[in-house]
Design a protein around this motif. Structure first.
Motif, PDB file in Angstrom:
ATOM      1  N   GLN A 170      54.902  44.639  34.472  1.00 53.80           N
ATOM      2  CA  GLN A 170      53.590  44.871  35.090  1.00 53.80           C
ATOM      3  C   GLN A 170      52.973  43.576  35.605  1.00 53.80           C
ATOM      4  O   GLN A 170      52.273  43.588  36.617  1.00 53.80           O
ATOM      5  CB  GLN A 170      52.675  45.581  34.087  1.00 53.80           C
ATOM      6  N   GLU A 171      53.269  42.463  34.921  1.00 55.93           N
ATOM      7  CA  GLU A 171      52.784  41.184  35.445  1.00 55.93           C
ATOM      8  C   GLU A 171      53.466  40.826  36.760  1.00 55.93           C
ATOM      9  O   GLU A 171      52.855  40.238  37.653  1.00 55.93           O
ATOM     10  CB  GLU A 171      53.049  40.072  34.420  1.00 55.93           C
ATOM     11  N   ARG A 172      54.723  41.205  36.890  1.00 52.71           N
ATOM     12  CA  ARG A 172      55.468  40.855  38.093  1.00 52.71           C
ATOM     13  C   ARG A 172      55.211  41.846  39.229  1.00 52.71           C
ATOM     14  O   ARG A 172      55.041  41.458  40.379  1.00 52.71           O
ATOM     15  CB  ARG A 172      56.968  40.794  37.764  1.00 52.71           C
ATOM     16  N   TYR A 173      55.216  43.148  38.915  1.00 48.89           N
ATOM     17  CA  TYR A 173      55.207  44.155  39.983  1.00 48.89           C
ATOM     18  C   TYR A 173      53.933  45.005  40.029  1.00 48.89           C
ATOM     19  O   TYR A 173      53.791  45.830  40.917  1.00 48.89           O
ATOM     20  CB  TYR A 173      56.407  45.096  39.848  1.00 48.89           C
ATOM     21  N   GLY A 174      53.049  44.847  39.052  1.00 47.04           N
ATOM     22  CA  GLY A 174      51.813  45.623  39.078  1.00 47.04           C
ATOM     23  C   GLY A 174      51.983  47.007  38.484  1.00 47.04           C
ATOM     24  O   GLY A 174      53.033  47.333  37.928  1.00 47.04           O
TER      25      GLY A 174
ATOM     26  N   TRP B 187      64.175  37.640  42.331  1.00 43.88           N
ATOM     27  CA  TRP B 187      63.032  38.482  41.949  1.00 43.88           C
ATOM     28  C   TRP B 187      61.898  37.661  41.338  1.00 43.88           C
ATOM     29  O   TRP B 187      60.735  38.020  41.454  1.00 43.88           O
ATOM     30  CB  TRP B 187      63.463  39.554  40.938  1.00 43.88           C
ATOM     31  N   TYR B 188      62.246  36.576  40.663  1.00 46.19           N
ATOM     32  CA  TYR B 188      61.213  35.810  39.950  1.00 46.19           C
ATOM     33  C   TYR B 188      60.973  34.438  40.569  1.00 46.19           C
ATOM     34  O   TYR B 188      60.387  33.578  39.940  1.00 46.19           O
ATOM     35  CB  TYR B 188      61.597  35.671  38.466  1.00 46.19           C
ATOM     36  N   ARG B 189      61.410  34.261  41.816  1.00 48.73           N
ATOM     37  CA  ARG B 189      61.289  32.964  42.490  1.00 48.73           C
ATOM     38  C   ARG B 189      59.823  32.500  42.494  1.00 48.73           C
ATOM     39  O   ARG B 189      58.931  33.260  42.864  1.00 48.73           O
ATOM     40  CB  ARG B 189      61.793  33.130  43.921  1.00 48.73           C
ATOM     41  N   GLY B 190      59.622  31.282  42.098  1.00 51.33           N
ATOM     42  CA  GLY B 190      58.273  30.711  42.174  1.00 51.33           C
ATOM     43  C   GLY B 190      57.297  31.252  41.156  1.00 51.33           C
ATOM     44  O   GLY B 190      56.094  31.058  41.279  1.00 51.33           O
ATOM     45  N   ARG B 191      57.813  31.934  40.131  1.00 52.79           N
ATOM     46  CA  ARG B 191      56.916  32.461  39.101  1.00 52.79           C
ATOM     47  C   ARG B 191      57.183  31.785  37.780  1.00 52.79           C
ATOM     48  O   ARG B 191      58.331  31.587  37.404  1.00 52.79           O
ATOM     49  CB  ARG B 191      57.107  33.970  38.930  1.00 52.79           C
ATOM     50  N   ALA B 192      56.109  31.499  37.054  1.00 53.20           N
ATOM     51  CA  ALA B 192      56.273  30.797  35.780  1.00 53.20           C
ATOM     52  C   ALA B 192      56.746  31.758  34.694  1.00 53.20           C
ATOM     53  O   ALA B 192      57.569  31.413  33.859  1.00 53.20           O
ATOM     54  CB  ALA B 192      54.954  30.156  35.377  1.00 53.20           C
ATOM     55  N   GLY B 193      56.203  33.006  34.698  1.00 51.85           N
ATOM     56  CA  GLY B 193      56.473  33.973  33.616  1.00 51.85           C
ATOM     57  C   GLY B 193      57.923  34.279  33.535  1.00 51.85           C
ATOM     58  O   GLY B 193      58.449  34.778  32.599  1.00 51.85           O
TER      59      GLY B 193
END
Lengths: 177, 185
Positions: A106-110, A171-177
């Motif tokens: 949910q943090e990544r995709y809402g 999928w998680y490029r540029g994300r810290a989580g």
């Protein structure tokens, strides 16, 4: 290990991955030695999909000569799998209807259900196509084949990482989580 | 009748183990490929080593002449693995965990996961005559094992294998201990 009642152990939310893995290893060995079969999940879907597949693609070579439909050993294995996961989650109080994976998704995709269903569907298609090409999935090829010391199982695992690492990175490029 | 009861019982324990290991979580699966949660690797590698030793004990005790060995076809195993890994890192699924997630009440697994696996099986059915003859031409060795390939005793292969797995688990522990998410997120 502290003494505790057997029932409490069955109701725990998670076991050590080593304990759960050892259980799976013994199940794989029983299946291979006493049933002569790998413990394989993906094969059941090939067998079940052959019912509509044979009807939708009557001229397909695959459905004519290679894959016949059937409620086979593998299909019953998957039915048991469903029941086992239900029993374990029910006993630990985690079985409940829900649409979305937990916080990380949910943090990544809402909160969109449609987005989850779309991505989950595409991923599931790729997983089953990959299992078809490789000749098995995580359970039937990697674990069951690996326990039988088949080199192909380890080639498959190398491929899983070669595909999975860049995909997860995208999928998680540029994300810290 | 036993042909139904045995797979049901084995499947039940399989699903039980997947759930108890915490593999019914999207993040648990995807984070393997981000080197953030190695629960799946610990679970799989333990199953591999315990399974391999138990199989060899069973064979030596004479309960079966041989274990079923999947064919090694290097290019097909590799290409299939890559496609599989992309799908797994995208959805957080593999065929077994989709079913385990469905058992836990996850509706995305019921609606999109199971239907995706069935559609994927049909997509493979259509691709099979087109791609498999080419893919299986490279590096196909049939149902070989490391023991058969090297001519070594299977017990020696098992010892080397167990040591390699222990080393991998040790390294994994070093790499991800700090960032591992202990309750599945």
């Amino acid at each position: 290990m502290a003494r505790r009642p057997f029932g409490a152990w069955l109701r725990e939310k998670t076991w050590s991955p080593y304990a759960a893995g050892a259980l799976l290893g013994l199940v794989v060995a029983y299946s291979e030695v006493f049933c002569g079969r790998p413990l394989a999940a993906s094969g059941a879907f090939d067998k079940l999909a052959a019912y509509p597949g044979r009807w939708l693609f009557p001229s397909s070579q695959y459905y004519r000569y290679v894959m016949s439909p059937g409620i086979t050993w593998q299909v019953w294995l998957v039915v048991g799998l469903l029941a086992g996961s239900f029993a374990s989650s029910r006993l630990s109080g985690e079985a409940r209807w829900r649409w979305l994976p937990d916080t990380q998704w949910q943090e990544r995709y809402g909160p969109s259900r449609a987005l989850r269903l779309g991505i989950a569907f595409v991923g599931a298609v790729l997983v089953q196509v990959g299992a078809g090409i490789a000749g098995g999935c995580t359970s039937g090829l990697a674990i069951s084949g690996g326990a039988a010391l088949s080199p192909g199982a380890f080639v498959f695992m190398a491929g899983m990482f070669a595909g999975g690492i860049p995909a997860a990175w995208l999928w998680y490029r540029g994300r810290a989580g | 009748m036993l042909d139904v009861i045995k797979p049901l019982v084995l499947g039940f324990l399989f699903g039980w183990a997947l759930h108890k290991a915490g593999l019914t979580h999207y993040a648990r699966i995807v984070n393997v490929y981000r080197f953030r949660d190695m629960t799946v690797m610990r679970f799989m590698l333990t199953a591999l080593v315990v399974g391999a030793f138990a199989i060899q004990v069973g064979l030596d005790a004479g309960f079966a002449a041989s274990a079923p060995v999947p064919p090694t076809s290097v290019l097909a195993n590799l290409v299939g693995g890559v496609v599989f890994g992309v799908g797994m890192a995208t959805a957080g699924y593999c065929p077994g965990t989709v079913v385990a997630e469905a058992g836990e009440g996850r509706l995305d697994a019921w609606v999109a996961g199971l239907s995706g696996l069935l559609v994927g099986a049909m997509v493979f059915g259509l691709l099979q005559p087109l791609v498999m003859p080419t893919l299986s031409r490279v590096g196909s060795y049939g149902r070989i094992t490391f023991a058969g390939l090297t001519g070594a005793s299977p017990w020696l292969v098992l010892l080397v294998f167990a040591q390699a797995v222990a080393l991998v688990l040790l390294l994994i522990g070093r790499i991800v201990r700090a960032s591992e998410s202990s309750p599945p997120q």
